[in-house]
Design a protein around this motif. Structure first.
Motif, short mmCIF file in Angstrom:
data_model
loop_
_atom_site.label_atom_id
_atom_site.label_comp_id
_atom_site.label_asym_id
_atom_site.label_seq_id
_atom_site.Cartn_x
_atom_site.Cartn_y
_atom_site.Cartn_z
N VAL A 104 0.63 -1.32 0.02
CA VAL A 104 -0.20 -0.10 0.05
C VAL A 104 0.84 1.34 0.02
N ASP A 105 1.86 1.39 0.89
CA ASP A 105 2.48 2.68 1.12
C ASP A 105 3.74 2.58 2.08
N ALA A 106 4.71 3.45 1.83
CA ALA A 106 5.77 3.65 2.89
C ALA A 106 5.85 5.18 3.25
N VAL A 107 5.44 5.57 4.22
CA VAL A 107 5.17 6.67 4.74
C VAL A 107 6.19 7.20 5.99
N ILE A 108 6.25 8.56 6.14
CA ILE A 108 7.09 8.85 7.42
C ILE A 108 6.05 9.52 7.99
N THR A 109 5.88 9.17 9.42
CA THR A 109 5.02 9.76 10.44
C THR A 109 5.46 10.25 11.41
N THR A 110 4.92 11.39 12.06
CA THR A 110 5.47 12.13 13.27
C THR A 110 4.35 12.06 14.44
N GLN A 111 4.71 11.59 15.63
CA GLN A 111 3.83 11.72 16.88
C GLN A 111 4.34 12.76 17.64
N LYS A 112 3.59 14.04 17.66
CA LYS A 112 3.73 15.00 18.51
C LYS A 112 4.05 14.57 19.90
N ALA A 113 4.91 15.43 20.62
CA ALA A 113 5.23 15.15 22.09
C ALA A 113 3.77 15.61 22.94
N GLU A 114 3.46 14.71 23.87
CA GLU A 114 2.37 15.05 24.61
C GLU A 114 2.27 16.26 25.59
N ASN A 115 3.61 16.68 25.82
CA ASN A 115 3.89 17.74 26.95
C ASN A 115 5.20 18.14 26.49
N GLU A 116 5.54 19.38 27.07
CA GLU A 116 6.78 19.93 26.99
C GLU A 116 8.02 19.20 27.70
N PHE A 117 7.83 18.10 28.37
CA PHE A 117 8.82 17.41 28.74
C PHE A 117 9.15 16.03 27.80
N GLY A 118 8.20 15.89 26.88
CA GLY A 118 8.31 14.83 25.96
C GLY A 118 9.00 15.22 24.79
N GLU A 119 9.07 14.09 23.81
CA GLU A 119 9.91 14.45 22.66
C GLU A 119 8.96 14.03 21.34
N ASP A 120 9.02 14.57 20.07
CA ASP A 120 8.64 14.13 18.83
C ASP A 120 9.38 12.96 18.65
N LYS A 121 8.34 12.08 18.04
CA LYS A 121 8.96 10.65 17.82
C LYS A 121 8.58 10.66 16.04
N ARG A 122 9.42 10.20 15.18
CA ARG A 122 9.29 9.99 14.00
C ARG A 122 9.57 8.40 13.46
N PHE A 123 8.59 7.91 12.56
CA PHE A 123 8.73 6.66 12.09
C PHE A 123 8.68 6.43 10.82
N LEU A 124 9.30 5.48 10.14
CA LEU A 124 8.87 4.98 8.78
C LEU A 124 7.90 3.77 8.87
N ASP A 125 6.70 3.92 8.18
CA ASP A 125 5.60 2.84 8.53
C ASP A 125 5.73 2.15 7.14
N LEU A 126 5.94 1.06 7.05
CA LEU A 126 5.57 0.20 5.85
C LEU A 126 4.05 -0.22 6.00
N ILE A 127 3.16 0.05 5.11
CA ILE A 127 1.88 -0.41 5.00
C ILE A 127 1.38 -1.37 4.14
N PHE A 128 0.87 -2.61 4.53
CA PHE A 128 0.46 -3.53 3.66
C PHE A 128 -1.15 -3.84 3.63
N LYS A 129 -1.76 -4.57 2.86
CA LYS A 129 -3.27 -5.00 3.21
C LYS A 129 -2.91 -6.66 2.73
N VAL A 130 -3.27 -7.50 3.91
CA VAL A 130 -2.91 -8.77 3.67
C VAL A 130 -3.99 -9.36 4.16
N THR A 131 -4.25 -10.61 3.38
CA THR A 131 -5.51 -11.69 3.46
C THR A 131 -4.72 -12.93 3.70
#
Length: 221
Positions: free
Chosen positions: A64-91
């Motif tokens: 399906v796709d390969a995407v870069i996603t970013t999860q923002k920090a929940e508060n000022e003490f946290g940190e943003d996290k970046r991921f490379l997601d490989l997405i498939f549709k599997v049966t």
């Protein structure tokens, strides 16, 4: 009167080379160019692109796709996290529920795998992970790590990117297939990754297809 010598009045017959001889010469010549009978290179696996569907035997998989996603920090003490997601549709095309699994750490260890993710024999470029990637599934809106028979399921293989890691422009996947066969020491049938024995008495999975996915960037969430 003396007749002249050195010339013959009898016409010469043409030399006929049998057709089979010509064929053999051609084959031997081609073989020599390729380096011998035992050194003919294996054909390259089929090249697939984003959106393609591959019948892996045990699974029918859409890339399906390969995407870069970013999860923002929940508060000022946290940190943003970046991921490379490989997405498939599997049966799952088998008759039993199977786990999503994890990609192998190296290609030569993949032949023992029995899960979907174990068929992702090689991922290029290599993304170094301290604890390995994560893999999870989403079927009918429910998070899971299992693939139920006949149920199309969205599978994500996720790699954490470091703060200074440059995301790749594309990802190339070497994907193996499965066959339903008996075990080495018993007659019970099960799904196994198709592999071939090497000269070093090890087994390497046969690459059923090579898939190239361009990497896109999603908005931070």
């Amino acid at each position: 009167m003396t007749e002249a010598t050195g010339a013959s009045s009898t016409p010469k017959r043409p030399v006929v080379v049998p057709a089979i001889g010509l064929v053999l010469l051609t084959v031997l010549g081609i073989t020599a160019l390729l380096g011998g009978m035992n050194e003919v290179p294996d054909p390259a696996p089929p090249q697939l692109a984003k959106g393609a569907i591959l019948d892996q035997g045990q699974y029918a998989t859409q890339f399906v796709d390969a995407v870069i996603t970013t999860q923002k920090a929940e508060n000022e003490f946290g940190e943003d996290k970046r991921f490379l997601d490989l997405i498939f549709k599997v049966t799952n095309q088998g008759t039993e529920t199977s786990p999503v699994g994890m990609p192998p750490q190296k290609p030569e260890s993949a032949f023992t795998g029995t899960t979907f993710a174990s068929s992702l024999v090689k991922i290029t470029p290599t993304i170094k992970q301290e604890f390995g990637p994560m893999a999870f599934a989403l079927a009918k809106g429910v998070d899971s790590r299992q693939l139920h028979p006949g149920v199309p399921t969205v599978v994500t293989v996720r790699f954490r990117l470091g703060d200074t890691d440059q995301p790749p422009d594309k990802v190339v996947l070497d994907v193996a297939g499965f066959e339903y066969e008996p075990g080495f020491n018993d007659t019970n049938y099960s799904w196994k990754i198709v592999s071939e024995e090497t000269q070093e008495d090890t087994f390497l999975p046969e690459i059923k297809a090579q898939v190239t996915l361009p990497v896109t960037v999603q908005e931070p969430v």
